[in-house]
Design an enzyme around this catalytic site. Structure first.
Site, PDB file in Angstrom:
ATOM      1  N   GLY A 144      14.290  12.589 -41.007  1.00 16.10           N
ATOM      2  CA  GLY A 144      14.466  11.942 -39.689  1.00 16.10           C
ATOM      3  C   GLY A 144      15.177  12.956 -38.458  1.00 16.10           C
ATOM      4  O   GLY A 144      15.755  14.020 -37.973  1.00 16.10           O
TER       5      GLY A 144
ATOM      6  N   GLU B 215       5.374  20.583 -42.837  1.00  9.61           N
ATOM      7  CA  GLU B 215       4.508  19.247 -42.360  1.00  9.61           C
ATOM      8  C   GLU B 215       3.109  19.655 -43.001  1.00  9.61           C
ATOM      9  O   GLU B 215       2.098  18.824 -43.557  1.00  9.61           O
ATOM     10  CB  GLU B 215       5.419  18.662 -41.465  1.00  9.61           C
ATOM     11  CG  GLU B 215       4.084  17.260 -41.992  1.00  9.61           C
ATOM     12  CD  GLU B 215       5.170  15.894 -40.818  1.00  9.61           C
ATOM     13  OE1 GLU B 215       6.290  16.548 -40.599  1.00  9.61           O
ATOM     14  OE2 GLU B 215       5.174  15.059 -40.891  1.00  9.61           O
TER      15      GLU B 215
HETATM   16  C1  LIG Z   1       2.243   7.686 -40.554  1.00  9.66           C
HETATM   17  C2  LIG Z   1       3.644   8.257 -39.418  1.00  9.66           C
HETATM   18  C3  LIG Z   1       4.615   8.656 -40.450  1.00  9.66           C
HETATM   19  C4  LIG Z   1       5.226   9.539 -39.890  1.00  9.66           C
HETATM   20  N1  LIG Z   1       6.043   9.779 -40.766  1.00  9.66           N
HETATM   21  C5  LIG Z   1       7.344  10.312 -40.321  1.00  9.66           C
HETATM   22  C6  LIG Z   1       8.631  10.614 -40.693  1.00  9.66           C
HETATM   23  O1  LIG Z   1       9.016  10.294 -41.718  1.00  9.66           O
HETATM   24  N2  LIG Z   1       9.663  11.206 -40.330  1.00  9.66           N
HETATM   25  C7  LIG Z   1       9.569  10.781 -38.677  1.00  9.66           C
HETATM   26  O2  LIG Z   1      11.019  12.026 -38.023  1.00  9.66           O
HETATM   27  N3  LIG Z   1       8.612  10.676 -37.960  1.00  9.66           N
HETATM   28  C8  LIG Z   1       7.893  10.370 -38.084  1.00  9.66           C
HETATM   29  N4  LIG Z   1       6.515   9.732 -37.592  1.00  9.66           N
HETATM   30  C9  LIG Z   1       6.276   9.621 -36.124  1.00  9.66           C
HETATM   31  C10 LIG Z   1       5.515  10.891 -35.475  1.00  9.66           C
HETATM   32  O3  LIG Z   1       6.522  12.019 -35.877  1.00  9.66           O
HETATM   33  C11 LIG Z   1       5.409  10.840 -33.999  1.00  9.66           C
HETATM   34  O4  LIG Z   1       4.810   9.398 -34.212  1.00  9.66           O
HETATM   35  C12 LIG Z   1       4.925  11.425 -33.751  1.00  9.66           C
HETATM   36  O5  LIG Z   1       4.983  13.705 -33.467  1.00  9.66           O
HETATM   37  C13 LIG Z   1       4.085  11.278 -31.957  1.00  9.66           C
HETATM   38  O6  LIG Z   1       5.332  10.596 -31.380  1.00  9.66           O
HETATM   39  P1  LIG Z   1       5.155   9.563 -30.533  1.00  9.66           P
HETATM   40  O7  LIG Z   1       4.829   8.213 -31.634  1.00  9.66           O
HETATM   41  O8  LIG Z   1       6.653   9.370 -29.542  1.00  9.66           O
HETATM   42  O9  LIG Z   1       4.224   9.722 -29.318  1.00  9.66           O
HETATM   43  P2  LIG Z   1       4.788   9.783 -28.179  1.00  9.66           P
HETATM   44  O10 LIG Z   1       5.539  11.320 -28.003  1.00  9.66           O
HETATM   45  O11 LIG Z   1       5.257   8.979 -26.741  1.00  9.66           O
HETATM   46  O12 LIG Z   1       2.836  10.557 -27.498  1.00  9.66           O
HETATM   47  C14 LIG Z   1       2.467   9.102 -27.275  1.00  9.66           C
HETATM   48  C15 LIG Z   1       0.914   9.712 -26.751  1.00  9.66           C
HETATM   49  O13 LIG Z   1       0.962  10.765 -25.883  1.00  9.66           O
HETATM   50  C16 LIG Z   1       0.314  12.090 -25.785  1.00  9.66           C
HETATM   51  N5  LIG Z   1       1.450  13.327 -25.873  1.00  9.66           N
HETATM   52  C17 LIG Z   1       3.154  13.101 -26.150  1.00  9.66           C
HETATM   53  N6  LIG Z   1       2.798  14.300 -25.364  1.00  9.66           N
HETATM   54  C18 LIG Z   1       1.830  15.573 -25.176  1.00  9.66           C
HETATM   55  C19 LIG Z   1       1.675  16.044 -24.337  1.00  9.66           C
HETATM   56  N7  LIG Z   1       2.649  17.003 -24.005  1.00  9.66           N
HETATM   57  N8  LIG Z   1       0.537  16.660 -24.323  1.00  9.66           N
HETATM   58  C20 LIG Z   1      -1.162  15.701 -24.391  1.00  9.66           C
HETATM   59  N9  LIG Z   1      -0.429  14.560 -25.202  1.00  9.66           N
HETATM   60  C21 LIG Z   1       0.532  14.500 -24.815  1.00  9.66           C
HETATM   61  C22 LIG Z   1       0.391  12.079 -28.061  1.00  9.66           C
HETATM   62  O14 LIG Z   1      -0.663  12.554 -28.555  1.00  9.66           O
HETATM   63  C23 LIG Z   1       0.459  10.285 -28.210  1.00  9.66           C
HETATM   64  O15 LIG Z   1      -1.174  10.238 -28.134  1.00  9.66           O
HETATM   65  C24 LIG Z   1       5.551   9.111 -37.945  1.00  9.66           C
HETATM   66  C25 LIG Z   1       4.267   8.673 -37.438  1.00  9.66           C
HETATM   67  C26 LIG Z   1       2.386   8.785 -38.452  1.00  9.66           C
HETATM   68  C27 LIG Z   1       1.993   7.467 -37.762  1.00  9.66           C
END
Ligand SMILES: Cc1cc2nc3c(=O)[nH]c(=O)nc-3n(C[C@H](O)[C@H](O)[C@H](O)COP(=O)(O)OP(=O)(O)OC[C@H]3O[C@@H](n4cnc5c(N)ncnc54)[C@H](O)[C@@H]3O)c2cc1C
Length: 396
Positions: free
Chosen positions: A131, A248
């Site tokens: 989480g 991870e």
């Molecule tokens: C298959 C899968 C399993 C997952 N499982 C879990 C889980 O079990 N538990 C959990 O807590 N989370 C989980 N996640 C979530 C995952 O950790 C997040 O999706 C990830 O950290 C990206 O965050 P976001 O989706 O909010 O995208 P955002 O942070 O909104 O990013 C959107 C885009 O902007 C880019 N971006 C954002 N900030 C920057 C920056 N500073 N510089 C350059 N580019 C940037 C990102 O690279 C991305 O392309 C999972 C995700 C996936 C795909």
């Protein structure tokens, strides 16, 4: 024969005698065994393989024996990985607790917490979910808002987590929560573990493009969690969370090769799909295939360097970020190539006319995109590498 060679010979003999033949085949995703209170087996061989590996302590070979591990050092662990790969042994179970939370507990938890949480984890009895992410806190994880307020000897948790993989099937969650709302954001976060069956926890699955639903949103409505389930110090969760993310990345970067969920062998598809290559298109495909094979080899050599660095107790956080980035991007490129090699046969989604393995390939191709985001997106890994490996300053 030196001690390591002897360990290799012993390990090889044990695996040959104890890993059933059907557990040495590629593993379709619906045949993965997830540890936990509701562990299920598709076959007697799966159960045997699970139980035999559990008895050896090889679910978590590097953990101390008093917590249910096998006490192997990094080189012996690497040998075990190599021998399992050589025989194409399936991982006996998939368990996020062992991959990510366990190493953090070993480093930061109290003795009482270690005794309570590690042995059941090491036996694969508890299924854990992560989480961390929230609707407005993904890459910018430190912005998380789920609050934990101390009330007597309990924390009261309110808020929501998103993208929680298998939150609907897990027994327990490790979560980052805000315990210090009035301090700079990284300084007010704690790591807490909680029973997913606690009153006030509700879980809502989210569908994926692959048609599967491993994602969930988890809601906390006045969930009471005993205060002794906070790991480490109050407001020290950012440090623990970063350590956990490093584990991870290690798991996702295939550093531990036996953790591989599925395996598609490029050679197999090249033999099948490029019997007599002719013309420009085939030549281009061959060149891409050679590039993929060379990339895999380089990646594997890089991993050997990581084993050396880990055994020399060096800081490998930068290397882990490189490994996660390179591996997930390489896997996505490989799946794109496999799809092209297979042509129309790879366009199936469901139903007759397609081989099960090819349907699995299409699914894995879609999942390979998700893996470049999970555990921190490729862009975020590049930021980590820029800072920790190259020492570049923050962007103004
Ligand atoms: C298959 C899968 C399993 C997952 N499982 C879990 C889980 O079990 N538990 C959990 O807590 N989370 C989980 N996640 C979530 C995952 O950790 C997040 O999706 C990830 O950290 C990206 O965050 P976001 O989706 O909010 O995208 P955002 O942070 O909104 O990013 C959107 C885009 O902007 C880019 N971006 C954002 N900030 C920057 C920056 N500073 N510089 C350059 N580019 C940037 C990102 O690279 C991305 O392309 C999972 C995700 C996936 C795909």
């Amino acid at each position: 024969m030196n001690e390591l060679d002897a360990f290799r010979a012993e390990t090889r003999a044990w695996l040959e005698a104890n890993c059933p033949a059907s557990m040495r085949t590629p593993m379709p995703s619906d045949e993965m065994v997830w540890g936990g209170s509701t562990v299920q087996f598709n076959s007697e061989d799966q159960r045997l393989w699970f139980e035999r590996m559990r008895e050896k302590g090889w679910f978590c070979p590097d953990w101390p024996t008093e917590y249910g591990g096998a006490g192997l050092d990094v080189r012996r662990q690497a040998i075990l990985d190599q021998e399992m790969r050589r025989l194409h042994c399936r991982p006996p179970q998939i368990n996020l607790g062992i991959w990510m939370l366990g190493p953090v507990l070993l480093e930061y938890a109290s003795e009482e917490q270690k005794q309570r949480f590690l042995p059941p984890m090491a036996r694969g009895e508890v299924r854990w979910c992560q989480g961390f992410s929230e609707p407005n806190a993904g890459s910018d994880l430190a912005s998380l808002r789920t609050s934990a307020v101390l009330d007597g000897d309990h924390y009261v948790i309110n808020g929501t987590k998103i993208w929680t993989s298998y939150g609907n099937k897990s027994d327990w969650m490790y979560a980052l929560v805000r315990t210090g709302p009035m301090v700079p954001k990284q300084q007010g976060i704690s790591l807490i573990v909680l029973d997913m069956h606690s009153p006030g926890v509700s879980v809502s699955p989210i569908d994926l493009i692959s048609g599967k639903s491993s994602f969930c949103q988890v809601f906390f409505d006045n969930v009471r969690v005993p205060a002794d389930q906070l790991i480490g110090e109050v407001n020290d969760g950012w440090k623990l969370g970063k350590a956990l993310l490093q584990h991870e990345r290690r798991a996702m970067s295939r550093f531990s090769e036996s953790a591989l969920p599925t395996h598609f062998d490029l050679d197999e598809y090249l033999t099948r799909c490029l019997p007599s290559p002719e013309g420009a298109a085939e030549l281009a495909l061959q060149q891409r295939a050679i590039r993929c094979l060379m990339d895999e080899e380089c990646y594997s050599l890089g991993n050997r360097r990581m084993v050396d660095a880990v055994s020399a107790r060096q800081d490998v956080s930068g290397l882990m970020a490189i490994s996660k980035l390179v591996h997930t991007e390489q896997e996505r490129d490989k799946f794109e190539l496999l799809l092209e090699l297979l042509g129309n046969a790879a366009l199936g989604w469901d139903g007759d006319g397609f081989a099960a393995r090819d349907l699995e390939l299409t699914n894995s191709w879609l999942m390979s995109f998700a893996q470049t985001i999970a555990g921190g997106s490729s862009e975020v890994q590049l930021n980590v590498i820029a800072k920790r490996v190259l020492g570049l300053p923050d962007a103004k």
